[in-house]
Design a protein around this motif. Structure first.
Motif, PDB file in Angstrom:
ATOM      1  N   GLY A  87      -1.757 -13.501   1.671  1.00  0.00           N
ATOM      2  CA  GLY A  87      -1.779 -14.724   2.477  1.00  0.00           C
ATOM      3  C   GLY A  87      -0.511 -15.543   2.309  1.00  0.00           C
ATOM      4  N   TRP A  88       0.060 -15.530   1.115  1.00  0.00           N
ATOM      5  CA  TRP A  88       1.312 -16.252   0.896  1.00  0.00           C
ATOM      6  C   TRP A  88       2.435 -15.636   1.720  1.00  0.00           C
ATOM      7  CZ3 TRP A  88       6.189 -15.056  -0.972  1.00  0.00           C
ATOM      8  CH2 TRP A  88       7.001 -16.136  -1.311  1.00  0.00           C
ATOM      9  N   TRP A  89       2.480 -14.317   1.765  1.00  0.00           N
ATOM     10  CA  TRP A  89       3.522 -13.642   2.534  1.00  0.00           C
ATOM     11  C   TRP A  89       3.365 -13.907   4.031  1.00  0.00           C
ATOM     12  CZ3 TRP A  89       7.877 -11.613   0.763  1.00  0.00           C
ATOM     13  CH2 TRP A  89       7.958 -11.256  -0.583  1.00  0.00           C
ATOM     14  N   PRO A 100      14.796  -8.763   7.340  1.00  0.00           N
ATOM     15  CA  PRO A 100      14.648  -7.425   6.744  1.00  0.00           C
ATOM     16  C   PRO A 100      15.906  -6.985   6.007  1.00  0.00           C
ATOM     17  CG  PRO A 100      13.934  -7.466   9.044  1.00  0.00           C
ATOM     18  CD  PRO A 100      14.671  -8.736   8.799  1.00  0.00           C
ATOM     19  N   GLN A 101      15.733  -6.561   4.765  1.00  0.00           N
ATOM     20  CA  GLN A 101      16.854  -6.052   4.003  1.00  0.00           C
ATOM     21  C   GLN A 101      16.340  -5.252   2.812  1.00  0.00           C
ATOM     22  OE1 GLN A 101      19.098  -9.408   2.413  1.00  0.00           O
ATOM     23  NE2 GLN A 101      17.299 -10.725   2.612  1.00  0.00           N
ATOM     24  N   LEU A 102      17.168  -4.354   2.342  1.00  0.00           N
ATOM     25  CA  LEU A 102      16.867  -3.541   1.172  1.00  0.00           C
ATOM     26  C   LEU A 102      17.809  -3.964   0.057  1.00  0.00           C
ATOM     27  CD1 LEU A 102      16.541  -0.043   2.912  1.00  0.00           C
ATOM     28  CD2 LEU A 102      14.665  -1.511   2.137  1.00  0.00           C
ATOM     29  N   ILE A 103      17.266  -4.687  -0.925  1.00  0.00           N
ATOM     30  CA  ILE A 103      18.074  -5.186  -2.035  1.00  0.00           C
ATOM     31  C   ILE A 103      17.602  -4.515  -3.314  1.00  0.00           C
ATOM     32  CG2 ILE A 103      18.757  -7.210  -3.363  1.00  0.00           C
ATOM     33  CD1 ILE A 103      18.258  -8.906  -0.894  1.00  0.00           C
ATOM     34  N   ALA A 104      18.464  -3.792  -3.946  1.00  0.00           N
ATOM     35  CA  ALA A 104      18.099  -3.057  -5.156  1.00  0.00           C
ATOM     36  C   ALA A 104      17.821  -4.011  -6.311  1.00  0.00           C
ATOM     37  CB  ALA A 104      19.212  -2.088  -5.533  1.00  0.00           C
ATOM     38  N   VAL A 105      16.825  -3.679  -7.120  1.00  0.00           N
ATOM     39  CA  VAL A 105      16.532  -4.435  -8.340  1.00  0.00           C
ATOM     40  C   VAL A 105      17.511  -3.965  -9.413  1.00  0.00           C
ATOM     41  CG1 VAL A 105      14.823  -4.879 -10.138  1.00  0.00           C
ATOM     42  CG2 VAL A 105      14.105  -4.703  -7.737  1.00  0.00           C
ATOM     43  N   PRO A 106      18.306  -4.853  -9.960  1.00  0.00           N
ATOM     44  CA  PRO A 106      19.325  -4.434 -10.939  1.00  0.00           C
ATOM     45  C   PRO A 106      18.726  -3.671 -12.115  1.00  0.00           C
ATOM     46  CG  PRO A 106      19.653  -6.720 -10.281  1.00  0.00           C
ATOM     47  CD  PRO A 106      18.332  -6.298  -9.706  1.00  0.00           C
ATOM     48  N   GLY A 107      19.287  -2.508 -12.395  1.00  0.00           N
ATOM     49  CA  GLY A 107      18.895  -1.726 -13.556  1.00  0.00           C
ATOM     50  C   GLY A 107      17.624  -0.925 -13.398  1.00  0.00           C
ATOM     51  N   ALA A 108      16.920  -1.063 -12.269  1.00  0.00           N
ATOM     52  CA  ALA A 108      15.653  -0.340 -12.090  1.00  0.00           C
ATOM     53  C   ALA A 108      15.931   1.122 -11.773  1.00  0.00           C
ATOM     54  CB  ALA A 108      14.838  -0.970 -10.973  1.00  0.00           C
ATOM     55  N   THR A 109      15.219   2.020 -12.451  1.00  0.00           N
ATOM     56  CA  THR A 109      15.366   3.460 -12.207  1.00  0.00           C
ATOM     57  C   THR A 109      14.069   4.099 -11.731  1.00  0.00           C
ATOM     58  OG1 THR A 109      14.890   3.919 -14.539  1.00  0.00           O
ATOM     59  CG2 THR A 109      17.212   3.675 -13.909  1.00  0.00           C
ATOM     60  N   SER A 110      12.967   3.363 -11.786  1.00  0.00           N
ATOM     61  CA  SER A 110      11.682   3.852 -11.293  1.00  0.00           C
ATOM     62  C   SER A 110      10.794   2.658 -11.004  1.00  0.00           C
ATOM     63  CB  SER A 110      11.005   4.775 -12.331  1.00  0.00           C
ATOM     64  OG  SER A 110      10.715   4.059 -13.513  1.00  0.00           O
ATOM     65  N   GLY A 111       9.675   2.915 -10.322  1.00  0.00           N
ATOM     66  CA  GLY A 111       8.758   1.817  -9.999  1.00  0.00           C
ATOM     67  C   GLY A 111       9.340   0.915  -8.942  1.00  0.00           C
ATOM     68  N   ILE A 114      13.286  -1.823  -5.381  1.00  0.00           N
ATOM     69  CA  ILE A 114      13.798  -2.676  -4.313  1.00  0.00           C
ATOM     70  C   ILE A 114      13.017  -3.980  -4.320  1.00  0.00           C
ATOM     71  CG2 ILE A 114      13.985  -2.933  -1.795  1.00  0.00           C
ATOM     72  CD1 ILE A 114      14.473   0.030  -1.600  1.00  0.00           C
ATOM     73  N   GLU A 115      13.689  -5.087  -4.076  1.00  0.00           N
ATOM     74  CA  GLU A 115      13.022  -6.382  -4.037  1.00  0.00           C
ATOM     75  C   GLU A 115      12.034  -6.438  -2.866  1.00  0.00           C
ATOM     76  OE1 GLU A 115      15.732  -9.614  -3.943  1.00  0.00           O
ATOM     77  OE2 GLU A 115      16.716  -9.082  -5.843  1.00  0.00           O
ATOM     78  N   GLN A 116      10.883  -7.050  -3.106  1.00  0.00           N
ATOM     79  CA  GLN A 116       9.869  -7.165  -2.062  1.00  0.00           C
ATOM     80  C   GLN A 116      10.373  -8.054  -0.933  1.00  0.00           C
ATOM     81  OE1 GLN A 116       6.377  -8.468  -4.217  1.00  0.00           O
ATOM     82  NE2 GLN A 116       5.788  -6.369  -4.691  1.00  0.00           N
ATOM     83  N   ASN A 117      10.001  -7.669   0.299  1.00  0.00           N
ATOM     84  CA  ASN A 117      10.498  -8.352   1.486  1.00  0.00           C
ATOM     85  C   ASN A 117       9.361  -8.494   2.485  1.00  0.00           C
ATOM     86  OD1 ASN A 117      11.834  -8.242   4.365  1.00  0.00           O
ATOM     87  ND2 ASN A 117      13.444  -8.935   2.977  1.00  0.00           N
ATOM     88  N   SER A 118       9.340  -9.583   3.223  1.00  0.00           N
ATOM     89  CA  SER A 118       8.242  -9.862   4.155  1.00  0.00           C
ATOM     90  C   SER A 118       8.191  -8.892   5.326  1.00  0.00           C
ATOM     91  CB  SER A 118       8.356 -11.293   4.687  1.00  0.00           C
ATOM     92  OG  SER A 118       9.571 -11.470   5.412  1.00  0.00           O
ATOM     93  N   LYS A 285      11.139   3.029   3.114  1.00  0.00           N
ATOM     94  CA  LYS A 285      11.773   2.824   1.811  1.00  0.00           C
ATOM     95  C   LYS A 285      11.277   1.531   1.174  1.00  0.00           C
ATOM     96  CE  LYS A 285      16.024   5.401   2.799  1.00  0.00           C
ATOM     97  NZ  LYS A 285      17.492   5.313   2.962  1.00  0.00           N
ATOM     98  N   LEU A 286      11.107   0.501   1.996  1.00  0.00           N
ATOM     99  CA  LEU A 286      10.598  -0.774   1.498  1.00  0.00           C
ATOM    100  C   LEU A 286       9.186  -0.607   0.947  1.00  0.00           C
ATOM    101  CD1 LEU A 286      11.160  -3.871   1.302  1.00  0.00           C
ATOM    102  CD2 LEU A 286      10.020  -4.079   3.513  1.00  0.00           C
ATOM    103  N   GLN A 287       8.337   0.083   1.699  1.00  0.00           N
ATOM    104  CA  GLN A 287       6.972   0.295   1.240  1.00  0.00           C
ATOM    105  C   GLN A 287       6.942   1.116  -0.053  1.00  0.00           C
ATOM    106  OE1 GLN A 287       4.304  -1.092   2.044  1.00  0.00           O
ATOM    107  NE2 GLN A 287       3.846  -1.145   4.213  1.00  0.00           N
ATOM    108  N   HIS A 288       7.792   2.121  -0.131  1.00  0.00           N
ATOM    109  CA  HIS A 288       7.793   3.026  -1.285  1.00  0.00           C
ATOM    110  C   HIS A 288       8.345   2.352  -2.533  1.00  0.00           C
ATOM    111  CE1 HIS A 288       8.873   6.385  -3.899  1.00  0.00           C
ATOM    112  NE2 HIS A 288       8.108   7.188  -3.168  1.00  0.00           N
ATOM    113  N   ASP A 289       9.508   1.714  -2.423  1.00  0.00           N
ATOM    114  CA  ASP A 289      10.225   1.236  -3.601  1.00  0.00           C
ATOM    115  C   ASP A 289      10.003  -0.233  -3.916  1.00  0.00           C
ATOM    116  OD1 ASP A 289      11.271   3.757  -3.961  1.00  0.00           O
ATOM    117  OD2 ASP A 289      13.104   3.343  -2.849  1.00  0.00           O
ATOM    118  N   ALA A 290       9.476  -1.006  -2.966  1.00  0.00           N
ATOM    119  CA  ALA A 290       9.224  -2.424  -3.230  1.00  0.00           C
ATOM    120  C   ALA A 290       7.740  -2.723  -3.414  1.00  0.00           C
ATOM    121  CB  ALA A 290       9.780  -3.293  -2.094  1.00  0.00           C
ATOM    122  N   TRP A 291       6.884  -1.932  -2.747  1.00  0.00           N
ATOM    123  CA  TRP A 291       5.440  -2.195  -2.805  1.00  0.00           C
ATOM    124  C   TRP A 291       4.657  -1.025  -3.399  1.00  0.00           C
ATOM    125  CZ3 TRP A 291       4.065  -7.077  -1.601  1.00  0.00           C
ATOM    126  CH2 TRP A 291       4.981  -7.825  -0.859  1.00  0.00           C
TER     127      TRP A 291
END
Length: 421
Positions: A87-89, A100-111, A114-118, A285-291
């Protein structure tokens, strides 16, 4: 070319050159719609009010929401919980639009890499929120609740229409009532898009069942702008249209038009997100790596089920109470599927239900959310409605009323406070 089957209370189209319908005729048609759909909508509303009241009282009694962040199941008042999590989103999209954008989470190698995006949230529901807010002056929270509640009434009417066609009026009313009390139904009256999708799905299926192909195509197109699970509805409409073409029941033009229109909403939004991101696969990619939402052939859900049944909550996103409820739901599905198939329902209902089940159970997700993700599979409880219609009204009222009281806990409190909806 065969004609569309007549349905009680359907409003015939005005022919070219005819005078507008007289006020008395309009009132008669409106009265006929109320007579037909009123009992089902009232049954749903009363049961939902009971469950919703119990849910709010449980929140107030526990007070846990006061200690949580307003984004994650908290707030100043119990009802603020209904606008948290997704609901917040939705409120963010309604207020600020998409970036819409794909922003990598610094240092993340799994999980979460990518930063979550609306952009993961489809535009129809937040668009309706914004429209209602602008027209009525309500805040986005109030507008979102109004949209969800009104959509839930249309969903109840659509479920009634489908069930009535399969098993008669009494079963249709009970089916609408069951949708108010099933696990996960707490999301129906919340700042969530679930009620809007089920309303569109139910009426799309009904239009296919009555061979209103253009209407089915348009409604499915709109549903594709609401949730990615519209893929199941698109498949159902497409296969039903192919079967109709094979049987030559409605000619060629209308079924083909429905097939062509149905995927446009879903494909259009996913394509737009990819275009804005500069990556045509950007949405996925957003669904896979951010959510962490992606199809993994049920591996994640199997690990969760195994963990719950063995009493080992060593899997990601473990929430014991919602997960136990999810296991019970999954174990009940084979029974419900067999009972549904024994009714020999139209292909559109079979395909829609089975594809939805495959996508939900075959995808990585928070396992405790199975109850909410299965809200759209309303054909599964039509057999239950048929069985319950044999009860007298006092006994039936006791059964459904008791379920409504319990639903405030298992469909509301468990979903929003003991898990992540």
């Amino acid at each position: 070319m065969s004609t569309t089957p007549a349905v009680t209370a359907d409003v015939p189209e005005q022919r070219s050159g005819e005078a507008p319908a007289a006020p008395d005729t309009v009132r008669e048609r409106a009265r006929a719609l109320v007579v037909r759909y009123g009992p089902a909508v009232w049954c749903y509303t009363l049961l939902k009010l009971v469950g919703f009241t119990v849910f709010m009282r449980l929140l107030q009694f526990s007070g846990d929401y006061l200690e949580k962040d307003h984004r994650f199941g908290g707030g100043a008042q119990p009802w603020d919980v209904l606008a948290s999590w997704d609901g917040w989103w939705y409120q963010q999209v309604a207020q600020f639009g998409y970036h819409p954008q794909l922003i990598a989470v610094p240092g993340a190698t799994s999980g979460f890499m990518i930063e979550q995006n609306s952009a993961a949230f489809f535009p129809l529901y937040p668009g309706l929120m914004r429209l209602v807010s602008d027209v009525t002056g309500l805040g986005l929270y109030g507008a979102g609740m109004l949209v969800s509640i009104v959509a839930s009434l249309f969903a109840a009417a659509g479920i009634f229409a489908v069930a009535e066609r399969l098993a008669g009026t009494r079963a249709g009313v009970i089916a609408a009532g069951l949708w108010a009390v099933i696990p996960g139904s707490g999301a129906e009256w919340a700042v969530y898009s679930d009620s809007t999708f089920v309303a569109l799905a139910a009426w799309s299926c009904y239009c296919v069942m009555t061979r209103r192909w253009i209407a089915a195509g348009v409604i499915t197109l709109v549903a594709g702008l609401n949730r990615p699970t519209a893929a199941a509805l698109i498949a159902a409409v497409g296969i039903a249209a192919l079967l109709d073409l094979y049987r030559r029941e409605s000619g060629v033009l209308r079924p083909v038009a429905a097939m062509l229109m149905a995927p446009l909403g879903l494909v259009g939004y996913v394509g737009w997100v990819g275009w804005r991101m500069g990556d045509w696969g950007g949405y996925f990619k957003l669904q896979h790596d951010a959510w962490l939402h992606y199809f993994d052939y049920g591996l994640t859900n199997w690990h969760a089920m195994r963990g719950v049944m063995l009493g080992r909550y060593d899997y990601p996103f473990a929430y014991p109470v919602p997960d136990m409820l999810a296991v019970l739901i999954v174990l009940a599905l084979p029974i419900l599927i067999v009972l549904m198939l024994r009714l020999r329902p139209p292909a559109v209902l079979v395909v829609y239900t089975l594809v939805t089940l495959v996508t939900v159970l075959g995808s990585a997700q928070i396992f405790g959310n199975v109850s909410r993700y299965l809200l759209p599979v309303f054909p599964l409880f039509v057999p239950l409605a048929i069985a319950l219609r044999k009860l007298s009204w006092p006994v039936l009222a006791t059964v459904l009323g008791s379920a409504a009281i319990a639903s405030g806990w298992f469909a509301g409190y468990i979903l929003f406070e003991l898990g992540v909806p």
